[in-house]
Design a protein around this motif. Sequence first.
Motif, PDB file in Angstrom:
ATOM      1  N   PRO A 154      57.938  46.964  76.391  1.00 31.35           N
ATOM      2  CA  PRO A 154      58.608  46.388  77.572  1.00 31.35           C
ATOM      3  C   PRO A 154      57.901  46.773  78.863  1.00 31.35           C
ATOM      4  CG  PRO A 154      59.847  48.252  76.708  1.00 31.35           C
ATOM      5  CD  PRO A 154      58.765  47.979  75.714  1.00 31.35           C
ATOM      6  N   ILE A 155      57.770  45.800  79.759  1.00 34.87           N
ATOM      7  CA  ILE A 155      57.091  46.025  81.043  1.00 34.87           C
ATOM      8  C   ILE A 155      57.957  45.445  82.159  1.00 34.87           C
ATOM      9  CG2 ILE A 155      55.057  45.509  82.443  1.00 34.87           C
ATOM     10  CD1 ILE A 155      53.456  45.290  79.847  1.00 34.87           C
ATOM     11  N   ALA A 156      58.305  46.263  83.136  1.00 30.99           N
ATOM     12  CA  ALA A 156      59.046  45.801  84.307  1.00 30.99           C
ATOM     13  C   ALA A 156      58.055  45.276  85.334  1.00 30.99           C
ATOM     14  CB  ALA A 156      59.869  46.948  84.887  1.00 30.99           C
ATOM     15  N   GLU A 157      58.286  44.052  85.796  1.00 36.83           N
ATOM     16  CA  GLU A 157      57.380  43.467  86.783  1.00 36.83           C
ATOM     17  C   GLU A 157      57.464  44.210  88.105  1.00 36.83           C
ATOM     18  OE1 GLU A 157      55.262  41.626  85.737  1.00 36.83           O
ATOM     19  OE2 GLU A 157      56.017  40.261  84.215  1.00 36.83           O
ATOM     20  N   ALA A 158      56.368  44.239  88.833  1.00 32.34           N
ATOM     21  CA  ALA A 158      56.337  44.865  90.150  1.00 32.34           C
ATOM     22  C   ALA A 158      56.975  43.971  91.207  1.00 32.34           C
ATOM     23  CB  ALA A 158      54.900  45.194  90.542  1.00 32.34           C
ATOM     24  N   CYS A 159      57.126  42.699  90.887  1.00 34.82           N
ATOM     25  CA  CYS A 159      57.790  41.759  91.798  1.00 34.82           C
ATOM     26  C   CYS A 159      59.205  42.252  92.086  1.00 34.82           C
ATOM     27  CB  CYS A 159      57.826  40.374  91.162  1.00 34.82           C
ATOM     28  SG  CYS A 159      58.951  39.203  91.953  1.00 34.82           S
ATOM     29  N   PRO A 160      59.642  42.320  93.351  1.00 37.08           N
ATOM     30  CA  PRO A 160      61.002  42.797  93.653  1.00 37.08           C
ATOM     31  C   PRO A 160      62.094  41.994  92.969  1.00 37.08           C
ATOM     32  CG  PRO A 160      59.670  42.684  95.647  1.00 37.08           C
ATOM     33  CD  PRO A 160      58.874  42.011  94.567  1.00 37.08           C
ATOM     34  N   LEU A 161      61.842  40.716  92.700  1.00 37.37           N
ATOM     35  CA  LEU A 161      62.816  39.889  92.006  1.00 37.37           C
ATOM     36  C   LEU A 161      62.744  40.069  90.499  1.00 37.37           C
ATOM     37  CD1 LEU A 161      62.421  36.560  94.024  1.00 37.37           C
ATOM     38  CD2 LEU A 161      64.145  38.342  94.327  1.00 37.37           C
ATOM     39  N   GLY A 162      61.700  40.751  90.039  1.00 38.36           N
ATOM     40  CA  GLY A 162      61.522  40.937  88.612  1.00 38.36           C
ATOM     41  C   GLY A 162      61.114  39.671  87.901  1.00 38.36           C
ATOM     42  N   LEU A 163      60.532  38.714  88.620  1.00 36.78           N
ATOM     43  CA  LEU A 163      60.245  37.406  88.053  1.00 36.78           C
ATOM     44  C   LEU A 163      58.752  37.088  87.981  1.00 36.78           C
ATOM     45  CD1 LEU A 163      63.071  35.364  89.868  1.00 36.78           C
ATOM     46  CD2 LEU A 163      63.088  36.288  87.531  1.00 36.78           C
ATOM     47  N   ALA A 164      58.036  37.268  89.081  1.00 41.95           N
ATOM     48  CA  ALA A 164      56.624  36.865  89.119  1.00 41.95           C
ATOM     49  C   ALA A 164      55.785  37.765  88.229  1.00 41.95           C
ATOM     50  CB  ALA A 164      56.104  36.928  90.550  1.00 41.95           C
ATOM     51  N   PRO A 165      54.977  37.182  87.317  1.00 41.89           N
ATOM     52  CA  PRO A 165      54.093  38.010  86.484  1.00 41.89           C
ATOM     53  C   PRO A 165      53.177  38.860  87.363  1.00 41.89           C
ATOM     54  CG  PRO A 165      54.174  35.763  85.655  1.00 41.89           C
ATOM     55  CD  PRO A 165      54.860  35.752  86.985  1.00 41.89           C
ATOM     56  N   SER A 166      53.267  40.142  87.199  1.00 39.41           N
ATOM     57  CA  SER A 166      52.478  41.056  88.024  1.00 39.41           C
ATOM     58  C   SER A 166      52.061  42.258  87.179  1.00 39.41           C
ATOM     59  CB  SER A 166      53.273  41.490  89.269  1.00 39.41           C
ATOM     60  OG  SER A 166      54.612  41.836  88.915  1.00 39.41           O
ATOM     61  N   ALA A 167      52.977  43.179  86.930  1.00 43.83           N
ATOM     62  CA  ALA A 167      52.628  44.323  86.086  1.00 43.83           C
ATOM     63  C   ALA A 167      52.258  43.878  84.675  1.00 43.83           C
ATOM     64  CB  ALA A 167      53.790  45.317  86.050  1.00 43.83           C
ATOM     65  N   SER A 168      52.936  42.837  84.166  1.00 46.65           N
ATOM     66  CA  SER A 168      52.646  42.379  82.801  1.00 46.65           C
ATOM     67  C   SER A 168      51.240  41.807  82.697  1.00 46.65           C
ATOM     68  CB  SER A 168      53.674  41.345  82.356  1.00 46.65           C
ATOM     69  OG  SER A 168      53.634  40.187  83.189  1.00 46.65           O
ATOM     70  N   THR A 169      50.815  41.041  83.704  1.00 40.86           N
ATOM     71  CA  THR A 169      49.466  40.472  83.637  1.00 40.86           C
ATOM     72  C   THR A 169      48.407  41.550  83.867  1.00 40.86           C
ATOM     73  OG1 THR A 169      49.784  39.771  85.942  1.00 40.86           O
ATOM     74  CG2 THR A 169      50.076  38.106  84.228  1.00 40.86           C
ATOM     75  N   THR A 170      48.736  42.549  84.691  1.00 39.61           N
ATOM     76  CA  THR A 170      47.814  43.676  84.848  1.00 39.61           C
ATOM     77  C   THR A 170      47.606  44.371  83.509  1.00 39.61           C
ATOM     78  OG1 THR A 170      48.429  44.044  87.158  1.00 39.61           O
ATOM     79  CG2 THR A 170      47.471  45.914  85.975  1.00 39.61           C
ATOM     80  N   ALA A 171      48.713  44.591  82.783  1.00 41.06           N
ATOM     81  CA  ALA A 171      48.619  45.255  81.484  1.00 41.06           C
ATOM     82  C   ALA A 171      47.843  44.395  80.484  1.00 41.06           C
ATOM     83  CB  ALA A 171      50.019  45.562  80.960  1.00 41.06           C
ATOM     84  N   MET A 172      48.110  43.090  80.464  1.00 39.56           N
ATOM     85  CA  MET A 172      47.384  42.212  79.545  1.00 39.56           C
ATOM     86  C   MET A 172      45.898  42.206  79.849  1.00 39.56           C
ATOM     87  SD  MET A 172      49.663  38.854  78.599  1.00 39.56           S
ATOM     88  CE  MET A 172      50.401  38.544  80.191  1.00 39.56           C
ATOM     89  N   MET A 173      45.569  42.183  81.146  1.00 37.82           N
ATOM     90  CA  MET A 173      44.162  42.200  81.537  1.00 37.82           C
ATOM     91  C   MET A 173      43.482  43.472  81.039  1.00 37.82           C
ATOM     92  SD  MET A 173      41.993  40.389  83.624  1.00 37.82           S
ATOM     93  CE  MET A 173      42.882  39.741  85.039  1.00 37.82           C
ATOM     94  N   ALA A 174      44.168  44.603  81.184  1.00 36.12           N
ATOM     95  CA  ALA A 174      43.583  45.873  80.752  1.00 36.12           C
ATOM     96  C   ALA A 174      43.426  45.923  79.240  1.00 36.12           C
ATOM     97  CB  ALA A 174      44.448  47.035  81.243  1.00 36.12           C
ATOM     98  N   VAL A 175      44.416  45.417  78.514  1.00 40.03           N
ATOM     99  CA  VAL A 175      44.312  45.400  77.054  1.00 40.03           C
ATOM    100  C   VAL A 175      43.172  44.485  76.619  1.00 40.03           C
ATOM    101  CG1 VAL A 175      45.480  44.713  74.922  1.00 40.03           C
ATOM    102  CG2 VAL A 175      46.718  46.011  76.653  1.00 40.03           C
ATOM    103  N   GLY A 176      43.018  43.327  77.301  1.00 38.09           N
ATOM    104  CA  GLY A 176      41.903  42.438  76.994  1.00 38.09           C
ATOM    105  C   GLY A 176      40.564  43.107  77.224  1.00 38.09           C
ATOM    106  N   ASP A 177      40.444  43.848  78.328  1.00 35.70           N
ATOM    107  CA  ASP A 177      39.207  44.589  78.589  1.00 35.70           C
ATOM    108  C   ASP A 177      38.961  45.638  77.508  1.00 35.70           C
ATOM    109  OD1 ASP A 177      38.557  43.218  80.881  1.00 35.70           O
ATOM    110  OD2 ASP A 177      39.445  44.687  82.249  1.00 35.70           O
ATOM    111  N   ALA A 178      40.027  46.376  77.153  1.00 34.36           N
ATOM    112  CA  ALA A 178      39.873  47.420  76.130  1.00 34.36           C
ATOM    113  C   ALA A 178      39.410  46.820  74.807  1.00 34.36           C
ATOM    114  CB  ALA A 178      41.195  48.166  75.952  1.00 34.36           C
ATOM    115  N   LEU A 179      39.977  45.671  74.446  1.00 37.23           N
ATOM    116  CA  LEU A 179      39.596  45.019  73.194  1.00 37.23           C
ATOM    117  C   LEU A 179      38.143  44.565  73.233  1.00 37.23           C
ATOM    118  CD1 LEU A 179      40.338  43.852  70.426  1.00 37.23           C
ATOM    119  CD2 LEU A 179      41.183  41.802  71.604  1.00 37.23           C
ATOM    120  N   ALA A 180      37.755  43.893  74.320  1.00 36.75           N
ATOM    121  CA  ALA A 180      36.383  43.383  74.430  1.00 36.75           C
ATOM    122  C   ALA A 180      35.365  44.518  74.447  1.00 36.75           C
ATOM    123  CB  ALA A 180      36.251  42.527  75.689  1.00 36.75           C
ATOM    124  N   LEU A 181      35.665  45.577  75.178  1.00 33.83           N
ATOM    125  CA  LEU A 181      34.712  46.677  75.283  1.00 33.83           C
ATOM    126  C   LEU A 181      34.657  47.501  74.002  1.00 33.83           C
ATOM    127  CD1 LEU A 181      35.391  47.757  78.970  1.00 33.83           C
ATOM    128  CD2 LEU A 181      33.527  46.350  78.083  1.00 33.83           C
TER     129      LEU A 181
END
Length: 340
Positions: A154-181
């Motif tokens: 579970p990931i809580a978004e950084a958006c104050p409304l809790g709606l806009a993808p923010s923390a979740s996309t940051t995490a996905m980006m990092a996991v994608g980098d970790a996988l590729a590297l």
Amino acid sequence: MATISEATTVPETEAEALAFARRVLRDEAAALAGVRERLDGSIVRAARLVYQCQGGVIVTGMGKAGLVGQKTAATFASTGTRAYPLHPGEAVHGDMGRIRDGDVVVAFSQSGETEELLRILPSVRRIGARLVAVTERASSSLGRAADVCIAMGPIAEACPLGLAPSASTTAMMAVGDALALLVSRMRDFTPEDFALNHPAGTLGRRLTRVEDVMRTGRDVRTATPGETVRQVFVRLAGPRRRSGAVLVRDDQDRLLGIFTDSDLVRLFEKRREAELDRPIGEVMTANPFRATAGAMLGEAVELMKGRKISELPVVDREGRLLGLIDVTDLIGTSPEDFEE
């Protein structure tokens, strides 16, 4: 999570606005730290699946997750893994033809229930491609369909409304980098390999080797030590790529010295014209600065700048002459271009 009243309040001061921006970064960093702690052997299994695949890697996702997928595909491609992004909406209208038996599909979805993504899964299976999911829950529809599921938790978004993808996309980006590297590490991907994929710009210059840019053949003026200065310059007259140095070598092609156009000018300035008829080996600069094949171009630029020289011979490990780097070939290039 912030309340609606807090979320809709416009910061009144610069300090308040700065504090809000810092909270966003804090929340995203906290989400990333949580994913790091929850990461398990699934990412290793996914990396092995990609490393061992005989085809390419197709990276897909919808919306913001799709943009993360595009970046992940680019990271794969630049670090040695053939990869392509695929929009799931376009896939169901013909682009499934980009997927082949033996490929690996890497699918990003925070919820694991993205309709457009789930619609392509039956076709992925029929084609014979393998599936890696990057999602919140392994129990989601996407997670259950995958050969390997990297569950971020579970990931809580950084958006104050809790709606806009923010923390979740940051995490996905990092996991994608970790996988590729991780796959790149399995391939033993080298700086030379990286340079092949980045021939332009600062990255390319940083990873370029001296032999990739040196002058060779007729574009390098050479002489033997017994020839007079006059004989050398008469022999070398005629159309050729201009360089400001004559490189003196022995009959084994070993570099002995250098005689530059500036040396020639100094003979006239000091009224030593008689030395034009002396062997060039007697008036050359012996044992000049040089670069060895395999050295990075940045090292050569730094040497030329530090020693204030305009020409730098390139030799092999036995000291045999291979070529010449002339400062005119490096116009627009500076040591700062090679800094990390």
